[in-house]
Design a protein around this motif. Structure first.
Motif, PDB file in Angstrom:
ATOM      1  N   ARG A 182       2.154   1.897  -3.435  1.00  0.00           N
ATOM      2  CA  ARG A 182       1.167   2.298  -4.435  1.00  0.00           C
ATOM      3  C   ARG A 182       0.519   3.651  -4.146  1.00  0.00           C
ATOM      4  NH1 ARG A 182      -0.865  -2.911  -3.607  1.00  0.00           N
ATOM      5  NH2 ARG A 182      -2.603  -1.929  -2.537  1.00  0.00           N
ATOM      6  N   ASN A 183       0.390   4.008  -2.850  1.00  0.00           N
ATOM      7  CA  ASN A 183      -0.411   5.178  -2.480  1.00  0.00           C
ATOM      8  C   ASN A 183       0.440   6.271  -1.840  1.00  0.00           C
ATOM      9  OD1 ASN A 183      -3.384   4.104  -2.843  1.00  0.00           O
ATOM     10  ND2 ASN A 183      -2.261   2.479  -1.801  1.00  0.00           N
ATOM     11  N   ASP A 184      -0.071   7.498  -1.908  1.00  0.00           N
ATOM     12  CA  ASP A 184       0.646   8.633  -1.322  1.00  0.00           C
ATOM     13  C   ASP A 184       0.253   8.887   0.122  1.00  0.00           C
ATOM     14  OD1 ASP A 184       2.091   9.075  -3.605  1.00  0.00           O
ATOM     15  OD2 ASP A 184       0.714  10.571  -4.408  1.00  0.00           O
TER      16      ASP A 184
ATOM     17  N   THR B 184      -5.330   4.802   1.842  1.00  0.00           N
ATOM     18  CA  THR B 184      -5.511   3.394   2.207  1.00  0.00           C
ATOM     19  C   THR B 184      -5.357   3.215   3.714  1.00  0.00           C
ATOM     20  OG1 THR B 184      -4.644   2.670   0.076  1.00  0.00           O
ATOM     21  CG2 THR B 184      -4.683   1.037   1.832  1.00  0.00           C
TER      22      THR B 184
ATOM     23  N   GLY C 289      -7.239   7.209  -3.108  1.00  0.00           N
ATOM     24  CA  GLY C 289      -5.836   7.540  -2.900  1.00  0.00           C
ATOM     25  C   GLY C 289      -5.371   7.385  -1.467  1.00  0.00           C
TER      26      GLY C 289
ATOM     27  N   LYS D 212       5.064  11.314   0.042  1.00  0.00           N
ATOM     28  CA  LYS D 212       4.259  10.240   0.611  1.00  0.00           C
ATOM     29  C   LYS D 212       4.090  10.511   2.096  1.00  0.00           C
ATOM     30  CE  LYS D 212       5.292   6.238  -2.356  1.00  0.00           C
ATOM     31  NZ  LYS D 212       3.910   5.839  -2.680  1.00  0.00           N
TER      32      LYS D 212
ATOM     33  N   ALA E 110       0.834  -1.204   0.000  1.00  0.00           N
ATOM     34  CA  ALA E 110       0.000   0.000   0.000  1.00  0.00           C
ATOM     35  C   ALA E 110       0.867   1.252   0.000  1.00  0.00           C
ATOM     36  CB  ALA E 110      -0.934  -0.002   1.210  1.00  0.00           C
TER      37      ALA E 110
END
Length: 358
Positions: free
Chosen positions: A122-124, A286, A284, A252, A119
């Motif tokens: 993949r995510n910011d 998680t 966006g 991030k 996660a």
């Protein structure tokens, strides 16, 4: 049912320290094992024996392929595969591929840890919520170091609210930074495990790695940075909104916390609980929730977490029962019972003797 499997190598690792691994397998699957001359015998119910044999076959196959289990890894993997019949040991080990984090090479030890790492890739913005010892902060710092070393970001910002866990540290001597350092020590510890001490010191001096209390973040925009907010359960709602809106371009943010260990004054709602309600479902962002099966510290930590969870459930049940009992009683009777001294029966006003002035 009784079945045997030959395991040619890695018997010591399979059994573990004081046989903790094999005992975990026996307890979780309700089977008995016996070490014979050249194989392991498993005895129990058919389905349980079949699952145990599959796990042992995966272990034997991994050992033949040259896989080496680090200290405590196998115990963590066995906890997962014995509780979830859909997960195989081989699948869990291979999907949690090892990654290099500075001077450390690590692999996620549970399904949730793997989901957490993926996660973050993949995510910011990622929230890691769960009990102590699940690797929330450690893995977040590891991912920050990896992103910095691979030049995906130009700096690392580590922050947490300066809230005491029952102690008072405000009268410590020294500069402002020296006063807040005790609050931030866990973040320093994780950094020193990932990078050489001299390099960490240089990066801290240049402010390439910044470790600061949450209050220092107000009014800033954090571009090209990997930001970690630790102990986020101790943020207020206002602080949480403030820090989340610091996220800049090419950055991030990982927010970690344990909602069972909130040290805020009574009556203040945790910003982490608030964010969990407000931001769930926002594209966006998680949320990864850990539980006691993800604890990777001493096995007693997992038992402590479970014991506190059981106690909290039991206490909540007793409190709810008391409220329901009181709700069923007349309001005046409840008030009288609450105000009567211990051991003194409440007096009915209608039957109380009247005094007459002469």
């Amino acid at each position: 049912m009784r079945s045997t499997i030959q395991i040619s190598r890695g018997i010591e690792s399979l059994f573990g320290t004081r046989d903790e691994n094999i005992r975990l397998l026996e307890t979780a699957l309700t089977v008995r094992t016996h070490l014979l001359a050249d194989c392991i015998e498993v005895e129990g119910e058919d389905a349980c024996v079949a699952r145990a044999i599959r796990i042992l076959e995966d272990y034997s196959s991994l050992m033949r392929d040259g896989h080496v289990f680090s200290n405590g890894d196998l115990h963590s993997f066995l906890r997962v595969v014995t509780e979830d019949s859909e997960v195989s040991l081989r699948q869990l080990v291979l999907s949690g591929k090892q990654r290099s984090f500075g001077k450390k090479v690590l692999a996620p030890r549970s399904v949730n840890q793997r989901r957490y790492v993926e996660a973050i890739e993949r995510n910011d913005m990622v929230f890691g919520i769960g009990p102590a010892g699940t690797g929330k902060t450690y893995l977040a710092v590891a991912m920050a170091v990896a992103a910095f070393l691979s030049k995906k970001v130009s700096r690392i910002v580590l922050t947490r609210p300066a809230v005491e866990a029952g102690e008072r540290l405000g009268f410590l001597p020294g500069t402002l930074q020296e006063k807040v350092d005790p609050y931030l020590r866990p973040l320093y510890d994780a950094l020193f495990e990932m990078l050489e001490a001299e390099r960490v010191e240089k990066l801290l001096e240049r402010n390439t790695i910044e470790v600061a209390p949450l209050a220092f973040m107000r009014g800033r925009t954090l571009n090209d940075a990997f930001i970690i907010i630790d102990e986020a359960q101790n943020t207020t709602q206002e602080q949480m909104k403030m820090i989340l809106t610091r996220l800049g371009f090419n950055s991030k943010m990982v927010i970690t916390g344990d909602i069972t260990q909130i040290d805020l004054p009574t009556g203040r709602r945790s910003g982490l609980l608030d964010a969990n309600d407000v931001l769930r479902g926002v594209p966006g962002i998680t949320f990864i929730h850990f539980d006691d099966t993800d604890v990777v510290r001493h096995v007693l930590v997992q038992r402590v977490v479970k014991a506190y969870d059981r106690y909290q459930v039991a206490t909540t049940g007793r409190q709810l029962s008391l409220k329901l009992d009181n709700a069923e009683r007349p309001a005046d009777a409840v008030a009288t019972a609450l105000t009567s001294p211990p051991g003194v029966a409440p007096v009915d006003a209608a039957s109380e003797p009247q005094s007459h002035a002469g």
